[in-house]
Design a protein around this motif. Structure first.
Motif, mmCIF file in Angstrom:
data_model
loop_
_atom_site.group_PDB
_atom_site.id
_atom_site.type_symbol
_atom_site.label_atom_id
_atom_site.label_comp_id
_atom_site.label_asym_id
_atom_site.label_seq_id
_atom_site.Cartn_x
_atom_site.Cartn_y
_atom_site.Cartn_z
ATOM 1 N N ASN A 16 49.855 45.525 35.676
ATOM 2 C CA ASN A 16 49.782 44.659 34.494
ATOM 3 C C ASN A 16 48.658 45.055 33.530
ATOM 4 O O ASN A 16 48.345 44.300 32.603
ATOM 5 C CB ASN A 16 49.578 43.203 34.930
ATOM 6 C CG ASN A 16 50.734 42.696 35.782
ATOM 7 O OD1 ASN A 16 51.881 43.023 35.527
ATOM 8 N ND2 ASN A 16 50.422 41.900 36.806
ATOM 9 N N LEU A 17 48.036 46.200 33.802
ATOM 10 C CA LEU A 17 46.899 46.612 32.971
ATOM 11 C C LEU A 17 47.371 46.974 31.556
ATOM 12 O O LEU A 17 48.271 47.793 31.372
ATOM 13 C CB LEU A 17 46.205 47.810 33.618
ATOM 14 C CG LEU A 17 44.961 48.344 32.887
ATOM 15 C CD1 LEU A 17 43.878 47.276 32.858
ATOM 16 C CD2 LEU A 17 44.452 49.608 33.567
ATOM 17 N N ASP A 18 46.736 46.362 30.555
ATOM 18 C CA ASP A 18 47.013 46.655 29.151
ATOM 19 C C ASP A 18 45.788 47.383 28.591
ATOM 20 O O ASP A 18 44.728 46.773 28.340
ATOM 21 C CB ASP A 18 47.269 45.358 28.380
ATOM 22 C CG ASP A 18 47.751 45.615 26.954
ATOM 23 O OD1 ASP A 18 47.416 46.682 26.400
ATOM 24 O OD2 ASP A 18 48.457 44.746 26.412
ATOM 25 N N ILE A 19 45.919 48.710 28.386
ATOM 26 C CA ILE A 19 44.780 49.525 27.971
ATOM 27 C C ILE A 19 44.212 49.040 26.645
ATOM 28 O O ILE A 19 42.985 48.936 26.462
ATOM 29 C CB ILE A 19 45.195 51.009 27.860
ATOM 30 C CG1 ILE A 19 45.711 51.520 29.215
ATOM 31 C CG2 ILE A 19 44.021 51.855 27.377
ATOM 32 C CD1 ILE A 19 44.693 51.531 30.301
ATOM 33 N N THR B 251 39.872 46.522 23.634
ATOM 34 C CA THR B 251 39.430 45.542 22.638
ATOM 35 C C THR B 251 38.406 44.575 23.226
ATOM 36 O O THR B 251 37.385 44.272 22.595
ATOM 37 C CB THR B 251 40.641 44.753 22.096
ATOM 38 O OG1 THR B 251 41.607 45.661 21.573
ATOM 39 C CG2 THR B 251 40.215 43.768 21.024
ATOM 40 N N LYS B 252 38.670 44.105 24.469
ATOM 41 C CA LYS B 252 37.771 43.141 25.108
ATOM 42 C C LYS B 252 36.383 43.740 25.325
ATOM 43 O O LYS B 252 35.357 43.129 24.985
ATOM 44 C CB LYS B 252 38.370 42.679 26.449
ATOM 45 C CG LYS B 252 37.523 41.643 27.156
ATOM 46 C CD LYS B 252 38.207 41.141 28.417
ATOM 47 C CE LYS B 252 38.236 42.207 29.480
ATOM 48 N NZ LYS B 252 38.764 41.671 30.783
ATOM 49 N N TYR B 253 36.332 44.963 25.870
ATOM 50 C CA TYR B 253 35.041 45.574 26.158
ATOM 51 C C TYR B 253 34.350 46.050 24.875
ATOM 52 O O TYR B 253 33.103 46.085 24.823
ATOM 53 C CB TYR B 253 35.216 46.738 27.138
ATOM 54 C CG TYR B 253 35.489 46.269 28.547
ATOM 55 C CD1 TYR B 253 34.505 45.618 29.294
ATOM 56 C CD2 TYR B 253 36.734 46.446 29.135
ATOM 57 C CE1 TYR B 253 34.750 45.173 30.576
ATOM 58 C CE2 TYR B 253 36.997 46.001 30.428
ATOM 59 C CZ TYR B 253 36.004 45.363 31.140
ATOM 60 O OH TYR B 253 36.251 44.923 32.416
ATOM 61 N N TYR C 186 29.792 45.236 21.234
ATOM 62 C CA TYR C 186 29.283 44.900 19.899
ATOM 63 C C TYR C 186 28.324 43.703 19.965
ATOM 64 O O TYR C 186 27.254 43.719 19.331
ATOM 65 C CB TYR C 186 30.443 44.598 18.962
ATOM 66 C CG TYR C 186 30.015 44.087 17.605
ATOM 67 C CD1 TYR C 186 29.511 44.953 16.634
ATOM 68 C CD2 TYR C 186 30.101 42.724 17.312
ATOM 69 C CE1 TYR C 186 29.090 44.482 15.395
ATOM 70 C CE2 TYR C 186 29.684 42.236 16.087
ATOM 71 C CZ TYR C 186 29.185 43.121 15.122
ATOM 72 O OH TYR C 186 28.768 42.640 13.919
ATOM 73 N N ARG C 187 28.712 42.646 20.715
ATOM 74 C CA ARG C 187 27.832 41.478 20.830
ATOM 75 C C ARG C 187 26.506 41.855 21.471
ATOM 76 O O ARG C 187 25.440 41.398 21.056
ATOM 77 C CB ARG C 187 28.537 40.388 21.643
ATOM 78 C CG ARG C 187 29.628 39.653 20.877
ATOM 79 C CD ARG C 187 30.000 38.346 21.578
ATOM 80 N NE ARG C 187 30.526 38.593 22.923
ATOM 81 C CZ ARG C 187 31.813 38.758 23.203
ATOM 82 N NH1 ARG C 187 32.711 38.717 22.201
ATOM 83 N NH2 ARG C 187 32.225 38.968 24.431
#
Length: 578
Positions: free
Chosen positions: A451-454, A459-461, A466-467
């Motif tokens: 189920n991994l969505d590259i 985007t998440k990491y 950035y934060r």
């Protein structure tokens, strides 16, 4: 599946209406009043007296130990034994020692007379049983507190399954009314029970009775079990080595369940399996895989998978008796997977967060206490190899931590813990080298990769990076400000001390004893000074006021000594219970 659920719902409404009508007609014939659909007569008083007599004979006011609770349930009869079975599955509500003791209850009860079985079948069908069955074997295949099972054969003129051997599960006559009355009486007895003893101080007995009654009602509703069978069969239709009995819905009512007869043997019958050429390791692997698939993929699993409910027939694992099934929501499963990952990575904070998210927290949680207990849990089980990990003991330890911190587990999770204990016991018998943790971890890893969505992960990491970078730019300026305040003598440090409850009690008792001790010492000194004077009146040659002071000081000192001894004994008993 939807059509079957609608059909079952209509059948249940019809059955309930017929039952209410029959109960009202019976009450009218006997001249008995009906209140809220329940007949109240002298039988209630007689049963109440009988229950009260059993409780008095076992001296319930002196406390309820696990052994005493088991003996009371056995003396009260089959319906209470069934309630004990349900209670033993709730280690989230009852302490573990009570659950272990209740699991020793003997669930086999004498069967109903065969004539009663025929009466119930014919009453449910509204005609002679020979309209449906060619014959019914008088010998029972099993007899429990709620129902008993007989082998039979369908008539040749039956539209579905003609001439096939089937299993008939017949509900005991009047068991619903008996259990309903007994639960109501128990609620009354709980209110009369004094607040003495171990059990009532630990749990809410009214809540336990409501929980037990809800589970018992589901198990007594054979139409609900029919829905469970249909759902289980649909979930596992693509698994070639897993099966469950075919059900004949047209011959099933709320009190009679008709399903396919399953031969073969119990899954733990090692002698039969080896003599018929089965590979025990293969059976164990598929059995564990099937249960994990039910939990992780379906969220709908067999809550009582002991050897009597799992058979091997024609090379398939056949799951039977689905009156007690567990459910996990998608959220529960996601949180459970997250918890397993955090435990595997020995991440204490992530495990604490998973526990708080998974459970229902009562009040404000003590995160510091929970953190320490989870850390001890991971220190104990986190370093154990997969092959030697006792998954049932680990889950029970985690449930005890949640219970001590006022965190209630979802009902499905408690049933899962019970089911895992049964599965692990079966694996220990047929294939001890198979470990469920390895299988579950492998499945979680496979699901994660599948189920991994590259793009989503990137985007998440990227956002997280950035934060972190945005906040990191401010670090030099903040460091400079702190150093300037320190050099100017303006820096402040705020220390917030949150002592534990035990530490608070220790400080309080120490200060109290010290103050009382100083008072007693002052009294002794003052009385001694008085004794050197010629003060009147005198007794035994010393002033009365000095004698009173000495006596009072001795009484207070003796009280403190006895109190400290009593507190030490109570603390030792609490440690033994834990």
């Amino acid at each position: 599946m939807t059509d079957l659920s609608n059909l079952v719902g209509k059948m249940r409404k019809i059955a309930d209406a017929q039952a209410d009508k029959a109960e009202a007609e019976k009450a009218a014939e006997n001249g008995q009043p009906v209140y809220d659909g329940k007949i109240r007569n002298a039988e209630d008083k007689a049963r109440f007296k009988e229950i009260r007599g059993v409780l008095a004979r076992n001296k319930i006011t002196r406390g309820i130990s696990p052994e005493k609770l088991r003996i009371i349930l056995e003396e009260l009869g089959p319906t209470y034994i069934k309630l004990g079975q349900i209670m033993s599955m709730h280690s989230d509500i009852l302490p573990k020692r009570y659950c272990d003791e209740l699991s020793k209850l003997n669930f086999d009860v004498p069967p109903m007379p065969f004539s009663e079985v025929i009466d119930i079948i014919e009453e449910s069908y509204g005609g002679p049983f020979t309209d449906v069955f060619e014959w019914i074997d008088e010998k029972t295949l099993g007899s429990a507190s709620i129902a008993q099972v007989h082998r039979a054969r369908l008539n040749e003129n039956c539209a579905n399954g003609k001439g096939r051997d089937v299993i008939i599960k017949v509900q005991r006559k009047g068991v619903f009314e008996i259990m309903s009355r007994d639960i109501s009486l128990l609620h009354r007895l709980v209110k009369l029970m004094p607040p003495v003893g171990d059990l009532k101080n630990i749990v809410d007995l009214d809540m336990i009775l409501d929980e037990m009654w809800g589970v018992a009602r589901e198990e007594m509703d054979f139409l609900k079990e029919a829905c469970n069978i249909a759902e289980f069969k649909s979930n596992n239709k693509d698994i070639k080595y897993v099966d469950c009995p075919d059900m004949y819905i047209e011959y099933t009512t709320d009190k009679v369940l008709v399903m396919e007869y399953v031969g073969g043997c119990s899954i733990d019958d090692v002698e039969y399996l080896t003599s018929h050429g089965y590979d025990l390791d293969e059976i164990g692997q598929k059995y564990a895989n099937s249960f994990i698939k039910q939990v992780m993929d379906d969220g709908f699993f067999h809550a009582d998978p002991h050897p009597g409910n799992v058979k091997i027939c024609e090379g398939k694992i056949v799951w039977i008796d689905m009156g007690m099934m567990g459910r996990l929501s998608d959220r529960d499963r996601r949180l459970m997977v997250r918890g397993v990952r955090s435990i595997a990575m020995h991440d204490i904070q992530a495990t604490v967060n998973a526990v708080l998210d998974l459970g229902d927290v009562q009040g404000a949680p003590d995160r510091e206490k929970l953190y320490v207990e989870v850390k001890n849990f991971l220190d104990q089980y986190g370093s154990i190899s997969f092959g030697s990990l006792d998954i049932a003991a680990a889950l029970q330890c985690l449930m005890d931590i949640m219970k001590e911190n006022g965190i209630a587990l979802p009902h499905g999770m408690t049933m899962l813990c019970r089911g895992l204990a049964h599965v692990q016991g079966v694996l220990a018998t047929i294939s001890p080298d198979i470990n469920m943790i390895q299988i579950a971890t492998s499945r979680i890893t496979d699901d994660f990769i599948q189920n991994l969505d590259i793009r989503e992960e990137f985007t998440k990491y990227s956002r997280a990076f950035y934060r972190a970078a945005d906040r990191g730019i401010e670090i030099p300026a903040l460091t400079s400000q702190v150093m300037k305040e320190y050099l100017a003598g303006q820096s402040k440090v705020n220390i917030n001390i949150n002592p534990s409850k035990e530490f608070d009690e220790l400080i309080y008792s120490s200060i109290r004893n010290m103050v009382i001790g100083l008072g007693v010492a002052a009294l002794l000194i003052a009385s001694s000074v008085m004794c050197t004077t010629s003060m009147e009146p005198r007794i035994f040659g010393i002033p009365v006021l000095g004698a009173v002071g000495f006596s009072f000081a001795m009484i207070v000192s003796g009280f403190l000594i006895l109190r400290n001894i009593g507190l030490k004994i109570l603390a030792r008993r609490r440690r033994r219970r834990k």
